[in-house]
Scaffold this active site. Sequence first.
Site, PDB file in Angstrom:
ATOM      1  N   LYS A 191      17.244 -21.896  73.381  1.00 26.40           N
ATOM      2  CA  LYS A 191      18.145 -21.288  73.030  1.00 26.40           C
ATOM      3  C   LYS A 191      18.171 -19.879  72.707  1.00 26.40           C
ATOM      4  CE  LYS A 191      19.818 -19.328  68.793  1.00 26.40           C
ATOM      5  NZ  LYS A 191      21.114 -19.152  68.848  1.00 26.40           N
ATOM      6  N   GLU A 267       6.640 -14.612  68.442  1.00 30.47           N
ATOM      7  CA  GLU A 267       6.572 -13.013  69.113  1.00 30.47           C
ATOM      8  C   GLU A 267       7.517 -11.745  67.848  1.00 30.47           C
ATOM      9  OE1 GLU A 267       3.916 -11.785  70.724  1.00 30.47           O
ATOM     10  OE2 GLU A 267       3.177 -14.372  71.660  1.00 30.47           O
ATOM     11  N   CYS A 301      10.752  -4.415  71.389  1.00 28.30           N
ATOM     12  CA  CYS A 301       9.980  -4.513  70.423  1.00 28.30           C
ATOM     13  C   CYS A 301       8.645  -3.448  70.691  1.00 28.30           C
ATOM     14  CB  CYS A 301       9.635  -5.894  70.251  1.00 28.30           C
ATOM     15  SG  CYS A 301       8.900  -6.633  72.112  1.00 28.30           S
ATOM     16  N   GLU A 397      11.932  -1.752  61.507  1.00 27.69           N
ATOM     17  CA  GLU A 397      12.141  -1.777  62.914  1.00 27.69           C
ATOM     18  C   GLU A 397      13.985  -1.275  62.893  1.00 27.69           C
ATOM     19  OE1 GLU A 397      12.032  -5.042  64.500  1.00 27.69           O
ATOM     20  OE2 GLU A 397      11.088  -4.429  66.467  1.00 27.69           O
TER      21      GLU A 397
HETATM   22  P1  NAP Z   1      16.481 -12.561  65.436  1.00 24.28           P
HETATM   23  O1  NAP Z   1      17.818 -12.348  64.790  1.00 24.28           O
HETATM   24  O2  NAP Z   1      15.232 -12.893  64.701  1.00 24.28           O
HETATM   25  O3  NAP Z   1      16.730 -13.766  66.190  1.00 24.28           O
HETATM   26  C1  NAP Z   1      15.898 -14.396  67.218  1.00 24.28           C
HETATM   27  C2  NAP Z   1      16.299 -15.246  67.142  1.00 24.28           C
HETATM   28  O4  NAP Z   1      15.971 -16.446  66.401  1.00 24.28           O
HETATM   29  C3  NAP Z   1      18.257 -15.886  67.750  1.00 24.28           C
HETATM   30  O5  NAP Z   1      18.102 -16.833  69.437  1.00 24.28           O
HETATM   31  C4  NAP Z   1      18.538 -16.361  66.766  1.00 24.28           C
HETATM   32  O6  NAP Z   1      19.641 -16.790  67.055  1.00 24.28           O
HETATM   33  C5  NAP Z   1      17.582 -17.348  66.356  1.00 24.28           C
HETATM   34  N1  NAP Z   1      17.800 -17.049  64.757  1.00 24.28           N
HETATM   35  C6  NAP Z   1      18.479 -16.193  64.270  1.00 24.28           C
HETATM   36  N2  NAP Z   1      18.667 -16.571  62.658  1.00 24.28           N
HETATM   37  C7  NAP Z   1      18.224 -17.939  62.636  1.00 24.28           C
HETATM   38  C8  NAP Z   1      17.374 -18.862  61.769  1.00 24.28           C
HETATM   39  N3  NAP Z   1      18.459 -18.677  60.588  1.00 24.28           N
HETATM   40  N4  NAP Z   1      17.161 -20.136  61.837  1.00 24.28           N
HETATM   41  C9  NAP Z   1      17.354 -20.232  63.655  1.00 24.28           C
HETATM   42  N5  NAP Z   1      17.075 -19.195  64.792  1.00 24.28           N
HETATM   43  C10 NAP Z   1      17.660 -18.616  64.087  1.00 24.28           C
HETATM   44  O7  NAP Z   1      16.667 -11.228  66.859  1.00 24.28           O
HETATM   45  P2  NAP Z   1      17.262 -10.266  67.449  1.00 24.28           P
HETATM   46  O8  NAP Z   1      17.937 -10.000  66.653  1.00 24.28           O
HETATM   47  O9  NAP Z   1      18.221 -11.787  68.344  1.00 24.28           O
HETATM   48  O10 NAP Z   1      16.579  -8.980  68.039  1.00 24.28           O
HETATM   49  C11 NAP Z   1      15.441  -8.485  67.516  1.00 24.28           C
HETATM   50  C12 NAP Z   1      14.278  -8.610  67.486  1.00 24.28           C
HETATM   51  O11 NAP Z   1      13.510  -9.511  68.432  1.00 24.28           O
HETATM   52  C13 NAP Z   1      13.705  -7.393  66.809  1.00 24.28           C
HETATM   53  O12 NAP Z   1      12.827  -7.541  65.550  1.00 24.28           O
HETATM   54  C14 NAP Z   1      12.602  -7.202  67.995  1.00 24.28           C
HETATM   55  O13 NAP Z   1      11.444  -6.824  67.712  1.00 24.28           O
HETATM   56  C15 NAP Z   1      12.014  -8.613  68.281  1.00 24.28           C
HETATM   57  N6  NAP Z   1      11.697  -9.188  69.825  1.00 24.28           N
HETATM   58  C16 NAP Z   1       9.884  -9.284  69.622  1.00 24.28           C
HETATM   59  C17 NAP Z   1       9.330  -9.258  70.798  1.00 24.28           C
HETATM   60  C18 NAP Z   1       8.294  -9.285  71.224  1.00 24.28           C
HETATM   61  O14 NAP Z   1       7.409  -9.674  71.536  1.00 24.28           O
HETATM   62  N7  NAP Z   1       6.922  -9.559  70.083  1.00 24.28           N
HETATM   63  C19 NAP Z   1      10.137  -9.057  72.051  1.00 24.28           C
HETATM   64  C20 NAP Z   1      11.762  -8.812  71.747  1.00 24.28           C
HETATM   65  C21 NAP Z   1      12.239  -8.821  70.632  1.00 24.28           C
HETATM   66  P3  NAP Z   1      21.495 -16.199  66.526  1.00 24.28           P
HETATM   67  O15 NAP Z   1      21.075 -15.076  68.639  1.00 24.28           O
HETATM   68  O16 NAP Z   1      21.961 -16.638  67.012  1.00 24.28           O
HETATM   69  O17 NAP Z   1      21.457 -14.780  66.065  1.00 24.28           O
END
Ligand code: NAP
Length: 494
Positions: A191, A267, A301, A397
């Site tokens: 996804k 992650e 991240c 963050e």
């Molecule tokens: P996010 O909002 O947590 O979304 C990540 C994924 O989860 C997306 O596919 C999202 O779908 C899905 N999601 C959102 N709400 C959900 C729910 N209630 N139930 C199930 N799935 C759900 O993160 P983002 O805004 O896309 O990305 C930014 C974040 O990613 C930052 O916090 C960053 O630090 C982190 N990140 C971490 C790493 C690492 O390796 N540690 C690497 C890159 C990024 P939708 O897009 O439809 O909302």
Amino acid sequence: MTSFSKDHWLTLKATTRLPNQAWINGQYLDASDAACYDTINPATGELLVATAACTTADVDLAVAAARQTFEAGVWADQAPAQRKAVIRKLAALMMEHREELALLESLNVGKPVMDCYNLDIPGAAGCFEWYAESIDKLYGEVAPTDRNSVATITREPVGVVAAVIPWNFPLDIAAWKLAPALMAGNSVVLKPAEQSPLTALRLAGLAKQAGLPDGVFNVVTGYGEVVGQALGLHMDVDCLTFTGSTAVGKLFMRYSADSNMKQVWPETGGKSPNLIFADCDLDAAVEHAALGIFFNQGEVCSANSRILVASSIYDAFVEKFVAKANAMVVGDPLEAATEVGMLIDSQHAGRVRGFIQQAIDEGAVVACGGLGETDGCQVPPTILTGVNPAMTIAREEVFGPVAAILRFDSEAEAVALANDSVYGLAASVWTSNINCAYRVSRKLRAGTVSINTMDAIDYSVPFGGYKQSGFGRDLSLHAYDKFTQLKTTWLKLG
Ligand code: NAP
Ligand code: MG
């Protein structure tokens, strides 16, 4: 590094088809209720495509396809060398389609297209190549049993793996999950983030062309609250690998507990510190500090968003760092000179501006960038000084091009400040004293410590966090720990 003009990309765009349907069991499909949502180019506001907003029924279909192919053994039972040939072919096809994939990624998320071409696409293709090359070099174990027994310990695929990923490096992070999961013999349902489906969907078509059997790799597009949650709660998903925010990572742990206790590997976020000691090479430290927080618009991240500087060089560092930030080229992602493109969408840009405003309200000083120059999805490189560790900007963050600078007077204070975070993804240390470098590295609670470099990353080393930056590791052979389970087979000799 290669460079193409904006005209080159616009010409390519005119003839490039943008995928917009889910990919289930080897076919592009609309959502079961035909619903769509808009996929927008953040640089222009242009509607790129209406993308399938999958339903829980579509998730069931994709998981069923993955389960059926896994049980049938069409992929899992192929010899490692056969799987290797298919995935190496996929890596080669990605490089053949490098320009197309780079364009899709840039149009979709607003990052500089030349970064996509020079870094993201070869990075993702190289990841498939690395794991493909690894799989026929992994051996099992024989346990030291008594002479009347033989006990082997072998790695088996987990089964159906779901991967839920963010929008900041759509193709690279997809590759980090898919490459080891597929090489281990699993079937996968991916996804992508709602904002960034394009390269994942194109990858699916290339995987079929490379010879991956239908149903082994599926892509369900749509909303996290629908598709992500359905995967998290699914009774027939064996393992869920997640990259995204800490808040959503915690949700996936709940989904697992509320369903079938699937393995969940989060992650998540970061607030990584960059420790700059007085005896460092200041120019190199400044150059890399800028890369560490402004590369990819700060949507990284492991971005080094807290810059901790020794008091004795604080003024000199800030002066050079501000000059560097002011010189960065911000703007159109299709222009070759652009270093900082657009944030993913206006909502996120608004959130980033909100953090800058709050920092100002809490007493921080804008040394460059800031609110005056923001527009649409664009936020310029912003440096905040006068930050203390209690301020929101030092703790949360931002996920944008915003650096918070703090000062320290001793090594112990630097370490204490660095570790004063709920996160622990990465850290950097700048010093010419090897003893200081190693002493400090040992004390830092972070998954990766880069010494006199920035964000050290390679296929060969694990990437992941301590504390609320999650657990489990992407990249390196350790990624196989997530996508395989250990089987003990004990033979009693007669
Ligand atoms: P996010 O909002 O947590 O979304 C990540 C994924 O989860 C997306 O596919 C999202 O779908 C899905 N999601 C959102 N709400 C959900 C729910 N209630 N139930 C199930 N799935 C759900 O993160 P983002 O805004 O896309 O990305 C930014 C974040 O990613 C930052 O916090 C960053 O630090 C982190 N990140 C971490 C790493 C690492 O390796 N540690 C690497 C890159 C990024 P939708 O897009 O439809 O909302
Ligand atoms: Mg989201």
